[in-house]
Design an enzyme around this catalytic site. Structure first.
Site, PDB file in Angstrom:
ATOM      1  N   ARG A  98      76.152  33.451  71.108  1.00  0.00           N
ATOM      2  CA  ARG A  98      74.943  33.850  71.838  1.00  0.00           C
ATOM      3  C   ARG A  98      75.072  35.254  72.436  1.00  0.00           C
ATOM      4  O   ARG A  98      74.100  36.022  72.473  1.00  0.00           O
ATOM      5  CB  ARG A  98      74.680  32.829  72.946  1.00  0.00           C
ATOM      6  CG  ARG A  98      73.374  33.087  73.685  1.00  0.00           C
ATOM      7  CD  ARG A  98      73.041  31.905  74.576  1.00  0.00           C
ATOM      8  NE  ARG A  98      71.720  32.046  75.154  1.00  0.00           N
ATOM      9  CZ  ARG A  98      71.480  32.032  76.469  1.00  0.00           C
ATOM     10  NH1 ARG A  98      72.474  31.875  77.317  1.00  0.00           N
ATOM     11  NH2 ARG A  98      70.259  32.166  76.915  1.00  0.00           N
TER      12      ARG A  98
ATOM     13  N   HIS B 150      72.365  38.241  72.060  1.00  0.00           N
ATOM     14  CA  HIS B 150      71.717  38.912  73.201  1.00  0.00           C
ATOM     15  C   HIS B 150      72.126  40.380  73.310  1.00  0.00           C
ATOM     16  O   HIS B 150      71.436  41.164  73.962  1.00  0.00           O
ATOM     17  CB  HIS B 150      72.000  38.154  74.497  1.00  0.00           C
ATOM     18  CG  HIS B 150      71.163  36.915  74.653  1.00  0.00           C
ATOM     19  ND1 HIS B 150      70.688  36.474  75.860  1.00  0.00           N
ATOM     20  CD2 HIS B 150      70.694  36.036  73.732  1.00  0.00           C
ATOM     21  CE1 HIS B 150      69.966  35.360  75.692  1.00  0.00           C
ATOM     22  NE2 HIS B 150      69.971  35.076  74.401  1.00  0.00           N
TER      23      HIS B 150
ATOM     24  N   ASN C 122      69.387  36.189  80.752  1.00  0.00           N
ATOM     25  CA  ASN C 122      70.856  36.288  80.757  1.00  0.00           C
ATOM     26  C   ASN C 122      71.501  35.794  82.049  1.00  0.00           C
ATOM     27  O   ASN C 122      72.630  35.295  82.028  1.00  0.00           O
ATOM     28  CB  ASN C 122      71.283  37.754  80.549  1.00  0.00           C
ATOM     29  CG  ASN C 122      70.936  38.279  79.159  1.00  0.00           C
ATOM     30  OD1 ASN C 122      70.761  37.488  78.227  1.00  0.00           O
ATOM     31  ND2 ASN C 122      70.850  39.591  79.019  1.00  0.00           N
TER      32      ASN C 122
ATOM     33  N   HIS D   4      72.025  26.608  67.772  1.00  0.00           N
ATOM     34  CA  HIS D   4      71.847  25.559  68.789  1.00  0.00           C
ATOM     35  C   HIS D   4      72.426  24.214  68.328  1.00  0.00           C
ATOM     36  O   HIS D   4      72.193  23.199  68.963  1.00  0.00           O
ATOM     37  CB  HIS D   4      70.371  25.412  69.171  1.00  0.00           C
ATOM     38  CG  HIS D   4      69.835  26.582  69.962  1.00  0.00           C
ATOM     39  ND1 HIS D   4      68.545  26.666  70.407  1.00  0.00           N
ATOM     40  CD2 HIS D   4      70.441  27.721  70.402  1.00  0.00           C
ATOM     41  CE1 HIS D   4      68.362  27.799  71.072  1.00  0.00           C
ATOM     42  NE2 HIS D   4      69.507  28.468  71.074  1.00  0.00           N
TER      43      HIS D   4
HETATM   44  C1  HEM Z   1      64.649  31.466  68.736  1.00  0.00           C
HETATM   45  C2  HEM Z   1      64.691  31.891  69.965  1.00  0.00           C
HETATM   46  C3  HEM Z   1      65.722  31.405  70.954  1.00  0.00           C
HETATM   47  C4  HEM Z   1      65.469  30.964  72.207  1.00  0.00           C
HETATM   48  C5  HEM Z   1      64.110  30.867  72.888  1.00  0.00           C
HETATM   49  C6  HEM Z   1      66.727  30.577  72.775  1.00  0.00           C
HETATM   50  C7  HEM Z   1      66.893  30.091  74.053  1.00  0.00           C
HETATM   51  C8  HEM Z   1      68.061  29.567  74.547  1.00  0.00           C
HETATM   52  C9  HEM Z   1      68.186  28.953  75.840  1.00  0.00           C
HETATM   53  C10 HEM Z   1      67.076  28.809  76.867  1.00  0.00           C
HETATM   54  C11 HEM Z   1      69.467  28.531  75.964  1.00  0.00           C
HETATM   55  C12 HEM Z   1      70.083  27.819  77.158  1.00  0.00           C
HETATM   56  C13 HEM Z   1      70.506  28.886  78.159  1.00  0.00           C
HETATM   57  C14 HEM Z   1      70.848  28.337  79.522  1.00  0.00           C
HETATM   58  O1  HEM Z   1      70.352  27.308  79.931  1.00  0.00           O
HETATM   59  O2  HEM Z   1      71.620  29.003  80.228  1.00  0.00           O
HETATM   60  C15 HEM Z   1      70.154  28.887  74.744  1.00  0.00           C
HETATM   61  C16 HEM Z   1      71.471  28.625  74.488  1.00  0.00           C
HETATM   62  C17 HEM Z   1      72.123  29.047  73.350  1.00  0.00           C
HETATM   63  N1  HEM Z   1      71.595  29.854  72.361  1.00  0.00           N
HETATM   64 FE1  HEM Z   1      69.674  30.270  72.089  1.00  0.00          FE
HETATM   65  N2  HEM Z   1      67.715  30.801  71.867  1.00  0.00           N
HETATM   66  C18 HEM Z   1      67.154  31.319  70.736  1.00  0.00           C
HETATM   67  C19 HEM Z   1      67.823  31.746  69.603  1.00  0.00           C
HETATM   68  C20 HEM Z   1      69.189  31.779  69.491  1.00  0.00           C
HETATM   69  C21 HEM Z   1      69.901  32.480  68.466  1.00  0.00           C
HETATM   70  C22 HEM Z   1      69.260  33.350  67.392  1.00  0.00           C
HETATM   71  C23 HEM Z   1      71.236  32.258  68.684  1.00  0.00           C
HETATM   72  C24 HEM Z   1      72.429  32.776  67.939  1.00  0.00           C
HETATM   73  C25 HEM Z   1      72.446  33.219  66.711  1.00  0.00           C
HETATM   74  C26 HEM Z   1      71.333  31.396  69.830  1.00  0.00           C
HETATM   75  C27 HEM Z   1      72.492  30.879  70.326  1.00  0.00           C
HETATM   76  C28 HEM Z   1      72.574  30.065  71.444  1.00  0.00           C
HETATM   77  C29 HEM Z   1      73.759  29.320  71.794  1.00  0.00           C
HETATM   78  C30 HEM Z   1      75.026  29.222  70.969  1.00  0.00           C
HETATM   79  C31 HEM Z   1      73.482  28.701  73.021  1.00  0.00           C
HETATM   80  C32 HEM Z   1      74.457  27.864  73.877  1.00  0.00           C
HETATM   81  C33 HEM Z   1      75.260  28.843  74.733  1.00  0.00           C
HETATM   82  C34 HEM Z   1      76.318  28.223  75.604  1.00  0.00           C
HETATM   83  O3  HEM Z   1      76.542  27.010  75.594  1.00  0.00           O
HETATM   84  O4  HEM Z   1      76.934  29.003  76.351  1.00  0.00           O
HETATM   85  N3  HEM Z   1      70.073  31.154  70.314  1.00  0.00           N
HETATM   86  N4  HEM Z   1      69.267  29.529  73.905  1.00  0.00           N
END
Ligand code: HEM
Ligand SMILES: *[C@@H]1O[C@H](CO)[C@@H](O)[C@H](O)[C@H]1NC(C)=O
Ligand SMILES: *[C@@H]1O[C@H](CO)[C@@H](O)[C@H](O)[C@H]1NC(C)=O
Length: 324
Positions: free
Chosen positions: A71, A75, A99, A198
């Site tokens: 992630r 970002h 972030n 995800h």
């Molecule tokens: C399509 C649009 C996307 C949205 C709206 C989105 C939104 C989010 C949100 C809201 C979270 C939880 C953050 C939190 O509660 O602190 C999250 C976690 C995460 N996102 Fe996305 N995301 C998107 C696309 C992506 C993409 C493109 C990737 C990587 C290629 C990605 C990788 C991750 C990962 C791996 C997590 C878990 C992070 C952790 O456990 O530390 N996301 N995302």
């Protein structure tokens, strides 16, 4: 006497043809295509193995770190390109809504950087370390691997207003998501593949509360009540839940199967399978894990190509959290 026909000497016509070919090649290749997988082969041959060791040990200490590092690269790349701008303490990006208290892994990148600095000072950029870390993170939890292109340089400034404006939000509609990725040169298929990240990692209650208490027809009722237990309707904002309820620690295609059962955690997950144009891609990835795997790897390479600083642009930071 008639003028002799104009003859271009063999050498000249070859030269002109070669110039024309080079011009066509330059015009058709994107202006940022200067990254190369062999960039550090002469200047720091052990860079990649050093980063790998560092990332492997971080992920074995805490498996979720794999998710956080993937992630982090995302970002970074969506704001001013993949330039490590997100890592700057004074850069302002760390605290934008998408972030703040959410992006993790800064310390892991700092230690990988210091390991690399100790063997090749001032050579390997933070932006490249983030890109390699994402690849190592995926491979460490059973996800795909890919060849990382290198040679990115680090920015000297962050861009919080672009971060706030361009990073996707969990309330975005499908059309908004598609246009956000399109703006970065990524198509809807890339977006669906990348959202498959995800399959690992966690989200805070405040990002999925609206969905699990919304009584919508797009959520499985049993799944909603299970998630409500860990996420009260008006407290516990930072309580965590797995983004993939089935296999939260393995990189696989269960994320897509979940969407087809209305068990996506975020609203922005479920909109990818909600009767719109991306349904067929979700369904394809749920049936064919190998296609998801290779599309994810290709899309990560494409994302890593977003507007890098190269040549003499920017700098190679000595410490990732501050400019030199
Ligand atoms: C399509 C649009 C996307 C949205 C709206 C989105 C939104 C989010 C949100 C809201 C979270 C939880 C953050 C939190 O509660 O602190 C999250 C976690 C995460 N996102 Fe996305 N995301 C998107 C696309 C992506 C993409 C493109 C990737 C990587 C290629 C990605 C990788 C991750 C990962 C791996 C997590 C878990 C992070 C952790 O456990 O530390 N996301 N995302
Ligand atoms: C970021 O989070 C911290 C800690 O919760 C908070 O004090 C700060 O106000 C937040 N910053 C922004 C810009 O929202
Ligand atoms: C959802 O349904 C429950 C039970 O019928 C109700 O108490 C609640 O107010 C509803 N929530 C929303 C957001 O409509």
């Amino acid at each position: 006497m008639a003028a002799p026909p104009v003859r271009i000497p063999m050498g000249a016509s070859f030269f002109m043809a070669a110039m024309a070919l080079i011009t066509v090649m330059m015009m058709s290749s994107p202006c940022h295509a200067q990254l190369s997988s062999t960039f550090y082969d002469q200047t720091c041959p052990n860079a990649l193995s050093t980063i790998r060791t560092s990332i492997r040990s971080a992920v074995s200490r805490e498996r979720r770190m794999a998710a956080s590092l993937i992630r982090l690269h995302f970002h970074d790349c969506f704001v001013q390109g993949c330039d490590a701008s997100i890592l700057l303490n004074g850069g302002g990006e760390k605290t934008v809504t998408q972030n703040n208290n959410s992006v993790r892994g800064y310390d892991v990148i700092d230690s990988a950087k210091s390991a690399v600095e100790s063997i090749c000072p001032g050579v390997v950029s933070c932006a490249d370390i983030v890109a390699v870390a994402a690849r190592e993170a995926s491979a460490a939890v059973g996800g795909p691997s890919w060849t990382v292109k290198l040679g990115r340089r680090d920015s000297t400034t962050g861009n919080p207003s672009q971060a706030g404006a361009d990073l996707p939000v969990f309330t975005d509609s499908l059309d908004t998501l598609i246009s956000r990725f399109d703006k970065k040169g990524l198509n809807a298929r890339d977006m669906v593949a990348l959202s498959g990240a995800h399959t690992i990692g966690q989200a805070r209650c405040l990002t999925f509360r609206g969905r699990i208490y919304g009584n919508g027809s797009d959520i499985d009722a049993g799944f909603a009540s299970t998630r409500q237990r860990g996420c009260p309707s008006s407290s516990g904002d930072s309580n965590l839940a797995a983004l993939d309820l089935v296999t939260p620690n393995s990189f696989d295609n269960n994320y897509f199967k979940n969407l087809m059962r209305k068990k996506g955690l975020l609203a922005s997950d479920q909109v990818l399978y909600s009767g719109g144009s991306t349904d067929s891609i979700v369904s394809e990835y749920s049936r064919t894990p190998a296609t998801f795997s290779s599309d994810f790897a290709a899309a990560m390479v494409k994302m890593g190509d977003i507007e890098p600083l190269t040549g003499s642009q920017g700098q190679v930071r000595k410490i990732c959290s501050a400019v030199n």
